[in-house]
Design a protein around this motif. Structure first.
Motif, PDB file in Angstrom:
ATOM      1  N   THR A   1       0.870  -1.196   0.000  1.00 48.05           N
ATOM      2  CA  THR A   1       0.000   0.000   0.000  1.00 48.05           C
ATOM      3  C   THR A   1       0.897   1.233   0.000  1.00 48.05           C
ATOM      4  O   THR A   1       1.954   1.205  -0.612  1.00 48.05           O
ATOM      5  CB  THR A   1      -0.950   0.021   1.218  1.00 48.05           C
ATOM      6  OG1 THR A   1      -0.160   0.096   2.403  1.00 48.05           O
ATOM      7  CG2 THR A   1      -1.846  -1.203   1.255  1.00 48.05           C
TER       8      THR A   1
ATOM      9  N   ASN B   1      -1.381   3.875  -4.921  1.00 39.43           N
ATOM     10  CA  ASN B   1      -1.625   2.812  -3.957  1.00 39.43           C
ATOM     11  C   ASN B   1      -2.437   1.718  -4.653  1.00 39.43           C
ATOM     12  O   ASN B   1      -3.598   1.920  -4.991  1.00 39.43           O
ATOM     13  CB  ASN B   1      -2.405   3.449  -2.803  1.00 39.43           C
ATOM     14  CG  ASN B   1      -2.595   2.508  -1.652  1.00 39.43           C
ATOM     15  OD1 ASN B   1      -2.666   1.296  -1.855  1.00 39.43           O
ATOM     16  ND2 ASN B   1      -2.688   3.070  -0.454  1.00 39.43           N
TER      17      ASN B   1
ATOM     18  N   ASP C   1      -5.167   0.365   6.788  1.00 42.15           N
ATOM     19  CA  ASP C   1      -5.079  -0.451   5.570  1.00 42.15           C
ATOM     20  C   ASP C   1      -5.936  -1.717   5.650  1.00 42.15           C
ATOM     21  O   ASP C   1      -6.515  -2.140   4.655  1.00 42.15           O
ATOM     22  CB  ASP C   1      -3.622  -0.876   5.327  1.00 42.15           C
ATOM     23  CG  ASP C   1      -2.782   0.256   4.741  1.00 42.15           C
ATOM     24  OD1 ASP C   1      -3.350   1.103   4.024  1.00 42.15           O
ATOM     25  OD2 ASP C   1      -1.569   0.287   5.007  1.00 42.15           O
TER      26      ASP C   1
ATOM     27  N   LYS D   1      -8.393  -3.181   2.839  1.00 49.92           N
ATOM     28  CA  LYS D   1      -8.078  -4.459   2.192  1.00 49.92           C
ATOM     29  C   LYS D   1      -9.221  -5.464   2.348  1.00 49.92           C
ATOM     30  O   LYS D   1      -9.515  -6.223   1.431  1.00 49.92           O
ATOM     31  CB  LYS D   1      -6.789  -5.042   2.773  1.00 49.92           C
ATOM     32  CG  LYS D   1      -5.540  -4.328   2.284  1.00 49.92           C
ATOM     33  CD  LYS D   1      -4.302  -4.919   2.927  1.00 49.92           C
ATOM     34  CE  LYS D   1      -3.038  -4.375   2.283  1.00 49.92           C
ATOM     35  NZ  LYS D   1      -1.831  -4.881   2.982  1.00 49.92           N
TER      36      LYS D   1
END
Ligand code: TRP
Length: 353
Positions: free
Chosen positions: A233, A249, A288, A292
């Protein structure tokens, strides 16, 4: 002019050097299926470019052979429909080689050397002084593939633009030397720019088998999840409260390519859409893992039906080969017609019909 020359005809294809992945899906496969189903095209030809794959894999025929079936399975799994699209294998249409041989007279070595895609590929493969002639001339062979079917539209990724430019030059040169014979093709690029440049899961510019950074259409649900949870990322987004970058990203680029507002409603209702999610990530406070997990839901939903359909076709390999064989016969008949027209224009038809 021939009856074909007012038709809308698609030709495109892939080299069978590995299974197809999410980059292929976003960049071209998904679009092909839409075009196939749009009813706007008189003919749709999808070619498995085994002869082109051999131009830089001449020492590995088994790899090319086994991947012909893998690519055919990926095609059928994605929804290419053999009742509408003619799926065929390049090497089985020998007219394509014949046309390429004639087109070679219309292209200079200097012009091939200037082709940016060829240049980049020569570098990537460390060919430099040892380029196989077949590889060097593949833009000419690709022009044969396109013109053999009188293709008007060639759906490709941005990296193939120089190929189309070269094809148009050959067509113009042929037509001005031998009279109006060949149809000038146009490219059709992905409409969403994220789709045209899907990076690898490691953040490298492209998904590539040798880099091990691909999500394959045939991957299991567990494989997909682990690849996504381990994705690269923003390296400067260390703590949740840090401001984040969404532009370079890959997690956000994949969301650009695949997520819809419906997905947000279903899996992440705290955010209305991708713009809202990006804004939160950019100002800080969004981790993140949460992004995700959402990406994983989106990709799982996208790939599950494809994986299921692929498994079904895998159990019917005889039928898959029969589809390919029928495709080859049909493609060959079309290419033979064009080749006859070409030879007549070039005055190498000696015995009438
Ligand atoms: N070069 C394309 C690829 O690497 C495959 C290909 C061969 C192709 N002939 C073509 C694509 C003609 C479009 C038109 O994927």
């Amino acid at each position: 002019m021939e009856e074909n020359q007012s038709k809308n005809i698609i030709l495109t294809g892939d080299r069978p050097t590995g299974r197809l992945h999410l980059g292929h899906y976003a960049g071209s496969l998904r679009r092909r299926v839409e075009l196939q189903n749009s009813g706007r095209f008189d003919e749709v030809y999808i070619m498995i470019a085994d002869a082109q794959a051999l131009t830089d894999n001449s020492d590995n025929p088994e790899k090319v052979r086994s991947n012909v079936a893998e690519v055919a399975l990926d095609y059928l799994a994605c929804g290419l429909n053999p009742d509408i699209a003619t799926i065929f294998i390049q090497s089985q249409v020998s007219e394509l080689t014949e046309l390429a041989f004639y087109y070679m007279n219309l292209v200079t070595v200097a012009r091939l050397q200037r082709n940016p895609t060829v240049k980049a590929e020569i570098q990537a493969r460390n060919f430099e002084a040892s380029i196989p002639v077949g590889f060097f001339t593949y833009p000419i062979s690709q022009t044969a593939d396109i013109t053999a079917f009188d293709a008007t539209i060639v759906p490709v990724g941005e990296d193939q633009l120089p190929m189309l430019e070269q094809a148009r030059e050959i067509v113009r040169s042929f037509n001005s030397t031998y009279g109006e014979t060949l149809v000038e093709p146009k490219e059709l690029l992905p409409d969403n720019s994220a789709c045209g440049r899907l990076p690898g899961t490691d953040g490298k510019a492209k998904m590539s088998k040798s880099l091990g950074n691909c999500i394959y259409l045939a991957d299991s649900a567990d494989e997909i999840k682990s690849k996504i949870m381990n994705m690269y990322t923003d390296p400067n987004h260390l703590r949740v409260e840090d401001e984040g970058n969404t532009k370079d990203n890959p997690v956000f680029i994949y969301l650009d390519a695949f997520s819809t507002d419906e997905h947000f409603k279903k899996y992440l209702p705290d955010y209305q859409n991708l713009a809202a999610l990006k804004a939160h990530y950019e100002r800080g406070g969004l981790g993140d893992v949460k992004v995700k997990r959402f990406l994983n839901s989106v990709i799982q939903e996208t790939l599950e039906p494809i994986r299921k359909k692929r498994a079904e076709w895998e159990g019917r390999l005889d039928d898959v080969y029969e589809i390919l064989q029928r495709g080859c016969i049909k493609a060959r008949a079309a290419a033979a017609k064009t080749t006859k027209r070409v030879k007549k224009a070039m005055k190498i038809d000696y015995f009438g019909e």
